[in-house]
Motif scaffolding. Structure first.
Motif, PDB file in Angstrom:
ATOM      1  N   SER A   1       0.959  -1.226  -0.239  1.00  0.00           N
ATOM      2  CA  SER A   1      -0.227  -0.125   0.120  1.00  0.00           C
ATOM      3  C   SER A   1       1.038   0.381  -0.162  1.00  0.00           C
ATOM      4  O   SER A   1       2.043   1.371  -0.072  1.00  0.00           O
ATOM      5  N   SER A   2      -0.065   2.198   0.602  1.00  0.00           N
ATOM      6  CA  SER A   2       0.609   4.167   0.085  1.00  0.00           C
ATOM      7  C   SER A   2       1.034   4.222   1.653  1.00  0.00           C
ATOM      8  O   SER A   2       0.373   3.573   2.161  1.00  0.00           O
ATOM      9  N   GLU A   3       2.072   5.424   1.606  1.00  0.00           N
ATOM     10  CA  GLU A   3       1.857   5.848   3.235  1.00  0.00           C
ATOM     11  C   GLU A   3       0.471   6.286   3.215  1.00  0.00           C
ATOM     12  O   GLU A   3       1.028   6.300   4.878  1.00  0.00           O
ATOM     13  N   ASP A   4      -0.082   7.073   3.060  1.00  0.00           N
ATOM     14  CA  ASP A   4      -1.099   7.732   3.052  1.00  0.00           C
ATOM     15  C   ASP A   4      -2.207   6.368   3.788  1.00  0.00           C
ATOM     16  O   ASP A   4      -3.362   6.951   4.821  1.00  0.00           O
ATOM     17  N   PHE A   5      -2.005   5.771   3.032  1.00  0.00           N
ATOM     18  CA  PHE A   5      -2.902   4.019   3.539  1.00  0.00           C
ATOM     19  C   PHE A   5      -2.449   3.884   4.884  1.00  0.00           C
ATOM     20  O   PHE A   5      -3.225   3.808   5.623  1.00  0.00           O
ATOM     21  N   LEU A   6      -1.173   3.563   5.269  1.00  0.00           N
ATOM     22  CA  LEU A   6      -1.173   2.944   6.777  1.00  0.00           C
ATOM     23  C   LEU A   6      -1.071   4.201   7.831  1.00  0.00           C
ATOM     24  O   LEU A   6      -1.434   3.548   8.789  1.00  0.00           O
ATOM     25  N   GLU A   7      -0.909   5.748   7.144  1.00  0.00           N
ATOM     26  CA  GLU A   7      -1.205   6.602   8.554  1.00  0.00           C
ATOM     27  C   GLU A   7      -2.814   6.657   8.869  1.00  0.00           C
ATOM     28  O   GLU A   7      -2.845   6.494   9.679  1.00  0.00           O
ATOM     29  N   LEU A   8      -4.350   6.383   7.716  1.00  0.00           N
ATOM     30  CA  LEU A   8      -4.887   6.326   7.647  1.00  0.00           C
ATOM     31  C   LEU A   8      -5.124   4.796   8.938  1.00  0.00           C
ATOM     32  O   LEU A   8      -5.878   4.984   9.775  1.00  0.00           O
ATOM     33  N   VAL A   9      -4.717   4.368   8.318  1.00  0.00           N
ATOM     34  CA  VAL A   9      -4.431   2.183   8.931  1.00  0.00           C
ATOM     35  C   VAL A   9      -4.104   2.490  10.521  1.00  0.00           C
ATOM     36  O   VAL A   9      -4.794   2.189  11.793  1.00  0.00           O
ATOM     37  N   LYS A  10      -2.724   3.649  10.530  1.00  0.00           N
ATOM     38  CA  LYS A  10      -2.630   3.432  12.039  1.00  0.00           C
ATOM     39  C   LYS A  10      -3.741   5.006  12.460  1.00  0.00           C
ATOM     40  O   LYS A  10      -4.039   4.383  13.804  1.00  0.00           O
ATOM     41  N   SER A  11      -3.661   5.900  12.378  1.00  0.00           N
ATOM     42  CA  SER A  11      -5.247   6.093  13.273  1.00  0.00           C
ATOM     43  C   SER A  11      -6.160   5.390  13.527  1.00  0.00           C
ATOM     44  O   SER A  11      -7.255   5.651  14.828  1.00  0.00           O
TER      45      SER A  11
ATOM     46  N   ILE B   1       5.368   0.260  11.300  1.00  0.00           N
ATOM     47  CA  ILE B   1       5.210  -0.950  10.184  1.00  0.00           C
ATOM     48  C   ILE B   1       5.321   1.270   8.519  1.00  0.00           C
ATOM     49  O   ILE B   1       5.038   1.694   9.064  1.00  0.00           O
ATOM     50  N   LYS B   2       5.910  -0.218   8.209  1.00  0.00           N
ATOM     51  CA  LYS B   2       6.023   0.615   6.240  1.00  0.00           C
ATOM     52  C   LYS B   2       5.751  -0.519   5.388  1.00  0.00           C
ATOM     53  O   LYS B   2       5.237  -1.887   5.212  1.00  0.00           O
ATOM     54  N   PRO B   3       5.511   0.533   4.480  1.00  0.00           N
ATOM     55  CA  PRO B   3       5.064  -0.379   3.094  1.00  0.00           C
ATOM     56  C   PRO B   3       5.645  -1.293   2.602  1.00  0.00           C
ATOM     57  O   PRO B   3       6.983  -0.479   2.453  1.00  0.00           O
ATOM     58  N   THR B   4       5.403  -2.159   1.905  1.00  0.00           N
ATOM     59  CA  THR B   4       6.752  -2.852   0.961  1.00  0.00           C
ATOM     60  C   THR B   4       7.313  -1.669   0.297  1.00  0.00           C
ATOM     61  O   THR B   4       8.270  -2.512  -0.569  1.00  0.00           O
ATOM     62  N   SER B   5       6.473  -1.167  -0.792  1.00  0.00           N
ATOM     63  CA  SER B   5       7.750  -0.294  -1.619  1.00  0.00           C
ATOM     64  C   SER B   5       8.482   0.218  -0.623  1.00  0.00           C
ATOM     65  O   SER B   5       9.660   0.978  -1.665  1.00  0.00           O
ATOM     66  N   SER B   6       8.693   0.289   0.704  1.00  0.00           N
ATOM     67  CA  SER B   6       9.592   1.798   1.110  1.00  0.00           C
ATOM     68  C   SER B   6      11.301  -0.022   1.731  1.00  0.00           C
ATOM     69  O   SER B   6      12.000   0.528   1.996  1.00  0.00           O
ATOM     70  N   TRP B   7      10.931  -1.108   1.266  1.00  0.00           N
ATOM     71  CA  TRP B   7      11.480  -1.734   2.127  1.00  0.00           C
ATOM     72  C   TRP B   7      12.806  -2.400   0.401  1.00  0.00           C
ATOM     73  O   TRP B   7      12.823  -1.292  -0.543  1.00  0.00           O
ATOM     74  N   GLU B   8      13.722  -2.591   0.972  1.00  0.00           N
ATOM     75  CA  GLU B   8      15.248  -2.647  -0.068  1.00  0.00           C
ATOM     76  C   GLU B   8      15.346  -3.448  -1.036  1.00  0.00           C
ATOM     77  O   GLU B   8      14.612  -4.304  -0.047  1.00  0.00           O
ATOM     78  N   ILE B   9      16.138  -3.326  -1.860  1.00  0.00           N
ATOM     79  CA  ILE B   9      15.867  -4.298  -3.044  1.00  0.00           C
ATOM     80  C   ILE B   9      16.973  -5.390  -2.436  1.00  0.00           C
ATOM     81  O   ILE B   9      18.443  -4.409  -2.922  1.00  0.00           O
ATOM     82  N   THR B  10      16.859  -6.685  -2.483  1.00  0.00           N
ATOM     83  CA  THR B  10      17.922  -7.431  -2.213  1.00  0.00           C
ATOM     84  C   THR B  10      18.461  -8.131  -4.154  1.00  0.00           C
ATOM     85  O   THR B  10      18.573  -7.724  -4.467  1.00  0.00           O
ATOM     86  N   ALA B  11      19.425  -8.013  -3.452  1.00  0.00           N
ATOM     87  CA  ALA B  11      20.869  -8.027  -4.359  1.00  0.00           C
ATOM     88  C   ALA B  11      20.660  -9.537  -5.123  1.00  0.00           C
ATOM     89  O   ALA B  11      21.131  -9.356  -5.888  1.00  0.00           O
TER      90      ALA B  11
END
Length: 530
Positions: free
Chosen positions: A140-150, A230-240
């Motif tokens: 999901s997006s950062e905005d989605f997770l911020e809403l869910v956290k609230s 909790i962070k979205p998967t889009s922010s995860w580092e890509i493994t080599a």
């Protein structure tokens, strides 16, 4: 228990009802605290003593003619004997009368009954612990997770102290959070990509359930800390080591189906010992697209699977039965699923909704995060009382019968017109459509039409703090189960004048019946008098 009839004055015969073009039925809100006029029920503690008709099994009420040693059923008119104890009970006067002698609307405490929510041989009350689990979509997006956290912060405020709370995330893997230590810890179980796959390891082996479910009052601060990690998967580092294409796909994987199946099985082991009903809040940012239960995304023009003959109206078909089977498993495990979808994508709610509505949960849909009222909605939902393990039965007098019933319930496999409801709140409403028995009518010489609605349910009662030991959070808050029986018997007037029918129409109930008929029988013409 609120009961609203589409026609407050019933038609005298089938011809009059047919010519009026108005649906004839009632909308029942069984767990409403009062009736449609705002009057509460008469309450008591001896529900097991309420007499029942030996012929139709209806309950005794103030509408039943009472004699010294017998009573006549208001539904079928059969005569029933009274035991000496019952006869003495109903011989009281004034304030000493039992509830069923003071009101046709009663709510009575029941002792434990075998095969129902209260264990066999138990008292009318037994201890339990409310369990809540939040399942958060990380694709999901950062905005989605911020809403869910609230929303989850609001949920923590609404949940009673002493309840148990678990936090998990899902994407291409399931993350389980342990918040009972000094710092939150997350452990992961990877979801296999196959459509019929299963987890390589049970969640109980990943993290014991007693570590996953944390008492809210003592662990609230650490739950909040866990939410912040909790962070979205889009922010995860890509493994080599992973290929770029595969890694990109996993970053947007949403393994919702298997995650829900796994958590239901995870909770199942404690059903009946730790809890009688567990509620799962699931937050989706798009359609499940990974693993079992995935939804095939299609263009808008491909969503329609059926058309009504001779019409341009289209209907969206269910893609998979995975969630229907999962809903049945959830009910057996004592789990209720609430689904919150925040997305403007095609998500195939026709398939997903079954999991929430058939397990007794709620379904919320928001098109974007900016205008979403998710925190307010989840707070209101959790602040309302709810009942579970419910059985609903509506009986009618002999001249008419139930033609159809609508609502999120499971029909009893053995008894006609008996519905089982996994969970419902004070707003859950069920609709019944009536029709006359063959060659029957209401006449001046016949008895007035009578309805009796019986609603048997279990509720959790918070007894407050029971210990001075602050370190023992679970013992400080005690919850008890109460099995109760709510019965309401209603007598209606009849008319042979079609204009009287129109004068006593409830438009809201009429519209409710018509909508249910249209949804359940989309290819059948709906006749109205409009």
């Amino acid at each position: 228990m609120a009961v609203r009839a589409s026609l407050a004055c019933f038609p005298s015969d089938a011809a009059l009802q047919e010519s009026s073009g108005i649906p004839w039925g009632v909308a029942v809100t069984p767990f409403s605290a009062a009736d449609e006029r705002g009057s509460p029920p008469a309450t008591g503690d001896e529900g097991h003593l309420l007499p029942r008709c030996e012929s139709c099994y209806a309950y005794f009420s103030t509408l039943c003619p009472l004699h010294r040693w017998s009573w006549s059923c208001a539904i079928c008119a059969a005569d029933n004997d009274l035991s000496p104890d019952a006869s003495a009970r109903y011989a009281r006067d004034g304030d000493q009368d039992p509830p069923e002698m003071r009101s046709a609307f009663v709510d009575l405490l029941l002792p434990g009954e075998e095969g129902e929510a209260v264990p066999a041989g138990a008292a009318a009350t037994t201890t339990t612990t409310p369990v809540y689990v939040a399942a958060v979509d990380l694709s999901s997006s950062e905005d989605f997770l911020e809403l869910v956290k609230s929303a989850l912060l609001a949920a923590l405020e609404a949940i009673s102290p002493g309840s148990l709370f678990g936090l998990l995330t899902f994407s291409s893997k399931i993350g389980l959070y342990d918040v009972q230590g000094p710092i939150p810890i997350v452990k992961n179980a990877f979801i296999p990509p196959g459509s019929d796959g299963t987890l390589f390891v049970d969640l109980e082996d990943v993290m014991p359930l007693h570590s996953f479910l944390a008492p809210v009052d003592s662990c609230k601060d650490r739950i909040v800390e866990a939410l912040e990690t909790i962070k979205p998967t889009s922010s995860w580092e890509i493994t080599a080591t992973a290929s770029e294409v595969q890694d990109h796909a996993l970053h947007y994987a949403r393994g919702f189906g298997l995650a829900m199946d796994a958590v239901v099985n995870y909770l199942c082991s404690e059903y009946g010992s730790t809890f009688e009903l567990a509620r799962i809040f699931t937050f989706l940012s798009g359609p499940p697209n990974y693993g079992p239960g995935k939804i095939e995304t299609r263009s808008d023009g491909e969503h329609n699977a059926a058309k009504m003959p001779g019409s341009d109206h289209t209907f969206i078909s269910v893609q998979t039965n995975f969630y229907t089977n999962l809903a049945a498993s959830a009910v057996q495990a004592g789990v209720c699923v609430d689904l919150f979808a925040i997305t403007n994508e095609y998500t195939d709610l026709s398939s997903l909704k079954v999991l929430s509505v058939e397990s007794g949960g709620s379904l919320y849909m928001y098109s974007n995060t900016d205008e979403s009222t998710l925190p307010q909605d989840i707070y209101k939902m959790l602040s309302r009382p709810y009942a579970f393990g419910c059985v609903l039965r509506l009986r009618t007098s002999t001249e008419f019968k139930i033609a159809d019933s609508y609502g999120h319930f499971f029909p009893d496999p053995q008894y006609t017109n008996v519905q089982h409801i996994n969970c419902c709140d004070s707003f859950a409403t069920y609709v019944y459509d009536f029709e006359f028995q063959k060659d029957s009518q209401f006449s001046r010489k016949s008895s007035p039409p009578i309805l009796q609605i019986a609603f048997k349910y279990t509720t959790i009662v918070h007894q407050g703090d029971t210990s001075d030991d602050v370190s023992n959070s679970i013992s400080r808050s005690k919850f008890t189960l109460q099995r109760r029986l709510r019965v309401r018997t209603i007598q209606y007037n009849t008319t042979a004048n079609i204009w009287d029918l129109y004068d006593f129409v409830d438009p809201d109930v009429v519209l409710t019946i018509l909508v249910h008929q249209l949804i359940c029988q989309p290819q059948q013409p709906i006749r109205t008098g409009c």
